[in-house]
Design an enzyme around this catalytic site. Structure first.
Site, PDB file in Angstrom:
ATOM      1  N   HIS A  76     -51.549 -12.085 -78.454  1.00  0.00           N
ATOM      2  CA  HIS A  76     -51.985 -11.389 -77.246  1.00  0.00           C
ATOM      3  C   HIS A  76     -52.314  -9.945 -77.609  1.00  0.00           C
ATOM      4  O   HIS A  76     -51.407  -9.110 -77.747  1.00  0.00           O
ATOM      5  CB  HIS A  76     -50.898 -11.436 -76.171  1.00  0.00           C
ATOM      6  CG  HIS A  76     -50.629 -12.807 -75.649  1.00  0.00           C
ATOM      7  ND1 HIS A  76     -51.526 -13.493 -74.862  1.00  0.00           N
ATOM      8  CD2 HIS A  76     -49.558 -13.635 -75.798  1.00  0.00           C
ATOM      9  CE1 HIS A  76     -51.025 -14.677 -74.544  1.00  0.00           C
ATOM     10  NE2 HIS A  76     -49.843 -14.785 -75.099  1.00  0.00           N
ATOM     11  N   HIS A 117     -54.891 -18.784 -80.165  1.00  0.00           N
ATOM     12  CA  HIS A 117     -53.792 -19.720 -80.407  1.00  0.00           C
ATOM     13  C   HIS A 117     -54.188 -20.632 -81.562  1.00  0.00           C
ATOM     14  O   HIS A 117     -55.361 -20.994 -81.716  1.00  0.00           O
ATOM     15  CB  HIS A 117     -53.539 -20.562 -79.151  1.00  0.00           C
ATOM     16  CG  HIS A 117     -52.887 -21.887 -79.425  1.00  0.00           C
ATOM     17  ND1 HIS A 117     -53.617 -23.064 -79.549  1.00  0.00           N
ATOM     18  CD2 HIS A 117     -51.593 -22.229 -79.610  1.00  0.00           C
ATOM     19  CE1 HIS A 117     -52.788 -24.065 -79.795  1.00  0.00           C
ATOM     20  NE2 HIS A 117     -51.571 -23.589 -79.839  1.00  0.00           N
ATOM     21  N   ASN A 156     -52.370 -23.973 -84.177  1.00  0.00           N
ATOM     22  CA  ASN A 156     -51.231 -24.851 -84.440  1.00  0.00           C
ATOM     23  C   ASN A 156     -51.650 -25.895 -85.463  1.00  0.00           C
ATOM     24  O   ASN A 156     -52.762 -26.423 -85.389  1.00  0.00           O
ATOM     25  CB  ASN A 156     -50.786 -25.536 -83.140  1.00  0.00           C
ATOM     26  CG  ASN A 156     -49.706 -26.579 -83.367  1.00  0.00           C
ATOM     27  OD1 ASN A 156     -50.004 -27.746 -83.588  1.00  0.00           O
ATOM     28  ND2 ASN A 156     -48.468 -26.140 -83.320  1.00  0.00           N
ATOM     29  N   VAL A 157     -50.771 -26.168 -86.420  1.00  0.00           N
ATOM     30  CA  VAL A 157     -50.932 -27.313 -87.312  1.00  0.00           C
ATOM     31  C   VAL A 157     -49.570 -27.988 -87.430  1.00  0.00           C
ATOM     32  O   VAL A 157     -48.542 -27.311 -87.518  1.00  0.00           O
ATOM     33  CB  VAL A 157     -51.476 -26.921 -88.705  1.00  0.00           C
ATOM     34  CG1 VAL A 157     -52.964 -26.603 -88.628  1.00  0.00           C
ATOM     35  CG2 VAL A 157     -50.729 -25.730 -89.288  1.00  0.00           C
ATOM     36  N   ARG A 158     -49.553 -29.320 -87.439  1.00  0.00           N
ATOM     37  CA  ARG A 158     -48.265 -30.012 -87.334  1.00  0.00           C
ATOM     38  C   ARG A 158     -48.352 -31.419 -87.930  1.00  0.00           C
ATOM     39  O   ARG A 158     -49.436 -32.007 -88.030  1.00  0.00           O
ATOM     40  CB  ARG A 158     -47.834 -30.107 -85.873  1.00  0.00           C
ATOM     41  CG  ARG A 158     -48.845 -30.823 -84.987  1.00  0.00           C
ATOM     42  CD  ARG A 158     -48.543 -30.656 -83.502  1.00  0.00           C
ATOM     43  NE  ARG A 158     -49.527 -31.331 -82.663  1.00  0.00           N
ATOM     44  CZ  ARG A 158     -50.662 -30.767 -82.246  1.00  0.00           C
ATOM     45  NH1 ARG A 158     -50.955 -29.523 -82.594  1.00  0.00           N
ATOM     46  NH2 ARG A 158     -51.516 -31.439 -81.484  1.00  0.00           N
ATOM     47  N   HIS A 160     -66.959 -20.340 -83.948  1.00  0.00           N
ATOM     48  CA  HIS A 160     -67.298 -21.756 -84.086  1.00  0.00           C
ATOM     49  C   HIS A 160     -67.938 -22.064 -85.440  1.00  0.00           C
ATOM     50  O   HIS A 160     -67.765 -23.179 -85.956  1.00  0.00           O
ATOM     51  CB  HIS A 160     -68.182 -22.196 -82.925  1.00  0.00           C
ATOM     52  CG  HIS A 160     -67.404 -22.486 -81.678  1.00  0.00           C
ATOM     53  ND1 HIS A 160     -66.861 -23.718 -81.420  1.00  0.00           N
ATOM     54  CD2 HIS A 160     -67.038 -21.685 -80.649  1.00  0.00           C
ATOM     55  CE1 HIS A 160     -66.206 -23.681 -80.264  1.00  0.00           C
ATOM     56  NE2 HIS A 160     -66.300 -22.457 -79.776  1.00  0.00           N
ATOM     57  N   GLY A 195     -35.561 -28.173 -77.649  1.00  0.00           N
ATOM     58  CA  GLY A 195     -35.886 -27.157 -78.649  1.00  0.00           C
ATOM     59  C   GLY A 195     -35.379 -25.788 -78.237  1.00  0.00           C
ATOM     60  O   GLY A 195     -34.771 -25.613 -77.170  1.00  0.00           O
TER      61      GLY A 195
END
Length: 306
Positions: free
Chosen positions: A95, A105, A107-109, A144, A258
């Site tokens: 932010h 944002h 995320n990799v998981r 992009h 969590g």
């Protein structure tokens, strides 16, 4: 499966992203909060607060395990509900202070669901997306293009498919508008072999700073006043609404008991709502929803305008 290799990569990615963001901010650094989860596993939360460039930036690593996979993680595969599981990943939300710098944002998981007597079932997920307050074509196009480059070696259909999935996923149905200008989103991905899918996750994770830092550098010194700040705080409300109502990662974290502080790290430090607010037509505030928060093929847009 090489779970230790995935874990080591994720810890290194967290370190690299934190180092890059701290360097970009120049005035603040990340605190480190190591935590353990009674049900199994733990993580490392890293948060930068009240910086010169970033009002709040959080980069979380977690590796948790449990006896029963929560429903939010098995929505696409109900036959896996109730299996024991491991989940590891890096998730971050940034932010910025300046309203002309977009929130972002990533995320990799990796998930692994296990059942005695059967082979483990694994899948990868992740992506990244951009949420501007004041739109800029150059930023959207460069974002992009970097996402497309991250996907290129894995097939011509990968970027368009995961770009469309991102547009569909980060959509506030109760507002009938996207959260931002998109990027990449993928989940339940195991159509390739493990090594290829892991390589794709690394390509996405490694490209994040290359996509985001140039935008920050272009916009962080743009002058702004109270009008822009108030609009930024208002639009942050959309971010909060999505994360608390729709986001699968937030729901998984809460359903799996969590660490709440880490799960809600994604929320901005300040936000405001205003009843039935409508920006004046023709203003930059109106342009955000009229032009930028539309499903567009940003790779075909003209750069240098807006």
């Amino acid at each position: 499966m090489q779970l230790e290799s995935v874990k080591n990569y994720l810890l290194g990615l967290q370190q690299d992203i934190c180092a890059g963001l701290a360097e970009e901010d120049g005035a603040a650094d990340f605190i480190v909060d190591e935590w353990q989860r009674p049900e199994g596993g733990g993580g490392r939360s890293r948060v930068l607060a009240e910086g010169a460039v970033f009002e709040k930036a959080g980069v979380n690593f977690s590796h948790v395990m449990g006896a029963a996979l929560p429903g939010s993680a098995s929505a696409a595969r109900p036959e896996l509900a109730g299996r024991s599981y491991q989940a590891m990943g890096v998730s971050l939300v940034i932010h910025p202070r300046n309203p002309y710098v977009p929130t972002s944002h990533a995320n990799v998981r990796l998930f692994v669901a296990e059942k005695p007597g059967e082979d483990p079932v694994w899948w990868f997920g992740g992506g990244y997306d951009l949420t501007p307050y004041y739109g800029n074509r150059e930023d959207c196009v460069s974002w992009h293009r970097e996402a497309e480059r991250a996907c290129a070696e894995f097939g011509d259909d990968v970027y368009p498919r995961f770009k469309a999935w991102c547009d569909d996923y980060f959509f506030l149905r109760h507002r009938n508008e996207p959260r931002g200008v998109g990027g990449l989103f993928f989940d339940d991905l195991n159509e390739w072999d493990f090594e290829t899918t892991f390589a794709f996750m690394r390509s996405v994770g490694n490209s994040f700073l290359s996509a985001y830092r140039p935008i920050v550098q272009r916009r962080k010194d743009t002058p702004y006043g109270d009008r822009e700040r108030q609009f930024q705080l208002y639009r942050r409300g959309r971010y909060v609404e999505f994360n608390l109502v729709f986001d699968r990662g937030t729901l998984f974290g809460l359903q799996s008991d969590g660490r709440t502080e880490a799960i809600l790290m994604s929320l901005p430090p300040l936000v405001r709502w205003e009843y039935n607010y409508r920006p004046e037509p023709g203003t930059p505030e109106a342009e955000l929803t009229d032009y930028y928060l539309q499903h567009r093929d940003w790779l075909t847009e003209t750069v240098g305008e807006g």
